[in-house]
Design a protein around this motif. Structure first.
Motif, mmCIF file in Angstrom:
data_model
loop_
_atom_site.group_PDB
_atom_site.id
_atom_site.type_symbol
_atom_site.label_atom_id
_atom_site.label_comp_id
_atom_site.label_asym_id
_atom_site.label_seq_id
_atom_site.Cartn_x
_atom_site.Cartn_y
_atom_site.Cartn_z
ATOM 1 N N ILE A 121 18.687 17.749 142.399
ATOM 2 C CA ILE A 121 19.027 17.454 141.012
ATOM 3 C C ILE A 121 17.761 17.559 140.151
ATOM 4 N N ILE A 122 17.821 18.370 139.107
ATOM 5 C CA ILE A 122 16.705 18.496 138.166
ATOM 6 C C ILE A 122 17.201 17.965 136.825
ATOM 7 N N VAL A 167 17.249 9.457 133.311
ATOM 8 C CA VAL A 167 17.524 8.643 134.491
ATOM 9 C C VAL A 167 19.009 8.321 134.616
ATOM 10 N N THR A 168 19.620 7.930 133.495
ATOM 11 C CA THR A 168 21.043 7.572 133.523
ATOM 12 C C THR A 168 21.906 8.770 133.901
ATOM 13 N N ALA A 169 21.589 9.929 133.344
ATOM 14 C CA ALA A 169 22.359 11.138 133.642
ATOM 15 C C ALA A 169 22.200 11.542 135.104
ATOM 16 N N ALA A 170 20.991 11.377 135.650
ATOM 17 C CA ALA A 170 20.741 11.722 137.051
ATOM 18 C C ALA A 170 21.529 10.798 137.979
ATOM 19 N N LYS A 171 21.532 9.489 137.669
ATOM 20 C CA LYS A 171 22.283 8.536 138.487
ATOM 21 C C LYS A 171 23.779 8.826 138.428
ATOM 22 N N HIS A 172 24.245 9.177 137.215
ATOM 23 C CA HIS A 172 25.672 9.486 137.059
ATOM 24 C C HIS A 172 26.059 10.711 137.878
ATOM 25 N N LEU A 173 25.233 11.762 137.821
ATOM 26 C CA LEU A 173 25.539 12.974 138.584
ATOM 27 C C LEU A 173 25.522 12.677 140.079
ATOM 28 N N ASN A 174 24.586 11.845 140.502
ATOM 29 C CA ASN A 174 24.517 11.462 141.917
ATOM 30 C C ASN A 174 25.811 10.793 142.361
ATOM 31 N N LEU A 175 26.321 9.879 141.526
ATOM 32 C CA LEU A 175 27.578 9.189 141.839
ATOM 33 C C LEU A 175 28.756 10.154 141.870
ATOM 34 N N GLY A 216 30.534 15.760 150.394
ATOM 35 C CA GLY A 216 29.950 16.959 150.980
ATOM 36 C C GLY A 216 28.538 17.248 150.525
ATOM 37 N N PHE A 217 27.952 16.375 149.682
ATOM 38 C CA PHE A 217 26.609 16.593 149.164
ATOM 39 C C PHE A 217 25.635 15.557 149.710
ATOM 40 N N SER A 218 24.405 16.008 149.950
ATOM 41 C CA SER A 218 23.302 15.125 150.300
ATOM 42 C C SER A 218 22.150 15.449 149.351
ATOM 43 N N VAL A 219 21.868 14.529 148.424
ATOM 44 C CA VAL A 219 20.828 14.778 147.418
ATOM 45 C C VAL A 219 19.454 14.592 148.054
ATOM 46 N N VAL A 220 18.670 15.679 148.082
ATOM 47 C CA VAL A 220 17.360 15.640 148.746
ATOM 48 C C VAL A 220 16.254 15.157 147.819
ATOM 49 N N ALA A 221 16.444 15.317 146.484
ATOM 50 C CA ALA A 221 15.438 14.851 145.535
ATOM 51 C C ALA A 221 16.014 14.909 144.126
ATOM 52 N N VAL A 222 15.456 14.093 143.249
ATOM 53 C CA VAL A 222 15.769 14.128 141.824
ATOM 54 C C VAL A 222 14.453 14.350 141.086
ATOM 55 N N LEU A 223 14.336 15.455 140.377
ATOM 56 C CA LEU A 223 13.091 15.826 139.692
ATOM 57 C C LEU A 223 13.328 15.870 138.188
ATOM 58 N N ASP A 262 32.177 15.018 135.256
ATOM 59 C CA ASP A 262 33.112 14.294 136.130
ATOM 60 C C ASP A 262 33.399 15.146 137.374
ATOM 61 N N PRO A 263 34.028 14.587 138.391
ATOM 62 C CA PRO A 263 34.266 15.313 139.649
ATOM 63 C C PRO A 263 35.009 16.634 139.468
ATOM 64 N N ALA A 264 35.971 16.662 138.559
ATOM 65 C CA ALA A 264 36.727 17.904 138.337
ATOM 66 C C ALA A 264 35.806 19.017 137.834
ATOM 67 N N ASP A 265 34.819 18.647 137.002
ATOM 68 C CA ASP A 265 33.864 19.641 136.501
ATOM 69 C C ASP A 265 33.051 20.234 137.644
ATOM 70 N N VAL A 266 32.607 19.359 138.560
ATOM 71 C CA VAL A 266 31.810 19.824 139.697
ATOM 72 C C VAL A 266 32.616 20.807 140.550
ATOM 73 N N LYS A 267 33.863 20.470 140.817
ATOM 74 C CA LYS A 267 34.710 21.347 141.628
ATOM 75 C C LYS A 267 34.914 22.695 140.939
ATOM 76 N N GLU A 268 35.107 22.667 139.625
ATOM 77 C CA GLU A 268 35.282 23.924 138.879
ATOM 78 C C GLU A 268 34.006 24.758 138.927
ATOM 79 N N GLY A 269 32.850 24.080 138.772
ATOM 80 C CA GLY A 269 31.579 24.783 138.845
ATOM 81 C C GLY A 269 31.356 25.419 140.206
ATOM 82 N N LEU A 270 31.734 24.713 141.265
ATOM 83 C CA LEU A 270 31.591 25.248 142.618
ATOM 84 C C LEU A 270 32.478 26.473 142.827
#
Length: 251
Positions: free
Chosen positions: A5-6, A10-18, A25-32, A102-110
């Motif tokens: 995650i780049i 901070v709030t946006a990064a935490k939200h995306l992580n959640l 299916g995701f394992s976040v290796v770092a937040v930069l 939101d989760p639906a956005d992530v699935k569409e992006g994938l």
């Protein structure tokens, strides 16, 4: 799937992580959060399987990262609403997420990423996106216009329907019917506006594509452009510039 995650908020990064946890299916290796940290990370770590990249970081635009390193894995860009960025995404078929995510956005992006990687155009699409975005950033997105007294009024370029020159005074007309006086000449404004969106119709008008309602064939093989709002006078395109106008409008 190992995800990087780049994101500088901070709030946006935490939200995306959640959200990624919810999708699964995701394992976040770092937040930069900065260009420098991203470059250092890629120089010291193996390539992740996917990158979620905000285009506006604390120390500059994310496309600067690509001037220093090569990212071989799929990328999904994230952004708050930005008209020029969204246009660049859509024109270049790039996978992106519009905040709040939101989760639906992530699935569409994938799903969009799968199509890009399947056709082998991922790198070309990202390169074109960066070029489009870089070009758009050369032009004005906002103006500060002097008003009565000591006030400066912010005017978004996307709100402007056309510029009009009358008695050596340039005025901008917005889609809401507002009028703002500009100190700049039409020629100066022409250099400050994105030519993909604005066209110098003649000596008196600069118009935007979104303001055009329809076009009439006019006398002497000219075109008469009708706008969605009333203009001070008829807007005519000369015979010599019709081809240029049509190419701009359909481009």
């Amino acid at each position: 799937m190992k995800a990087l995650i780049i994101e500088d908020e901070v709030t946006a990064a935490k939200h995306l992580n959640l959200v990624l946890e919810e999708v699964g299916g995701f394992s976040v290796v770092a937040v930069l959060e900065s260009i420098r940290s991203v470059i250092d990370w890629f120089n010291e770590n193996p390539m992740p399987e996917i990158v979620f990249m905000d285009i506006h970081l604390a120390d500059g635009s994310a496309f600067e990262i690509f001037e220093h390193i090569t990212i071989d894995c799929p990328i999904i860009f994230t952004t708050a609403y930005d008209e020029y960025a969204l246009k660049a995404f859509k024109v270049n078929s790039i996978a992106y997420l519009l905040k709040p995510i939101d989760p639906a956005d992530v699935k569409e992006g994938l799903n969009k990423l799968k199509n890009l990687t399947a056709t082998g155009i991922m790198h070309q699409a990202v390169e074109k996106f960066i070029l489009t975005l870089r070009n758009s950033e050369k032009y004005k997105h906002n103006f500060l216009v002097p008003s009565s007294g000591d006030k400066l009024i912010p005017v978004q370029v996307s709100d402007i329907a056309f510029f009009y020159l009358e008695a050596n005074i340039v005025k901008a007309y917005t889609f809401r019917g507002e009028k703002f006086r500009f100190e700049a000449t039409l020629s100066e404004l022409e250099n400050q506006l994105n030519p993909q969106d604005f066209f110098r119709a003649n000596r008196q008008f600069i118009i935007t594509r979104n303001a055009i309602k329809d076009i009439d064939l006019w006398f002497a093989s000219r075109l008469s452009v009708n706008l969605k709002l009333e203009s001070p006078e008829k807007i005519l395109i000369s015979k010599a510039r019709i081809t240029e106008f049509k190419k701009w409008f359909t481009g």
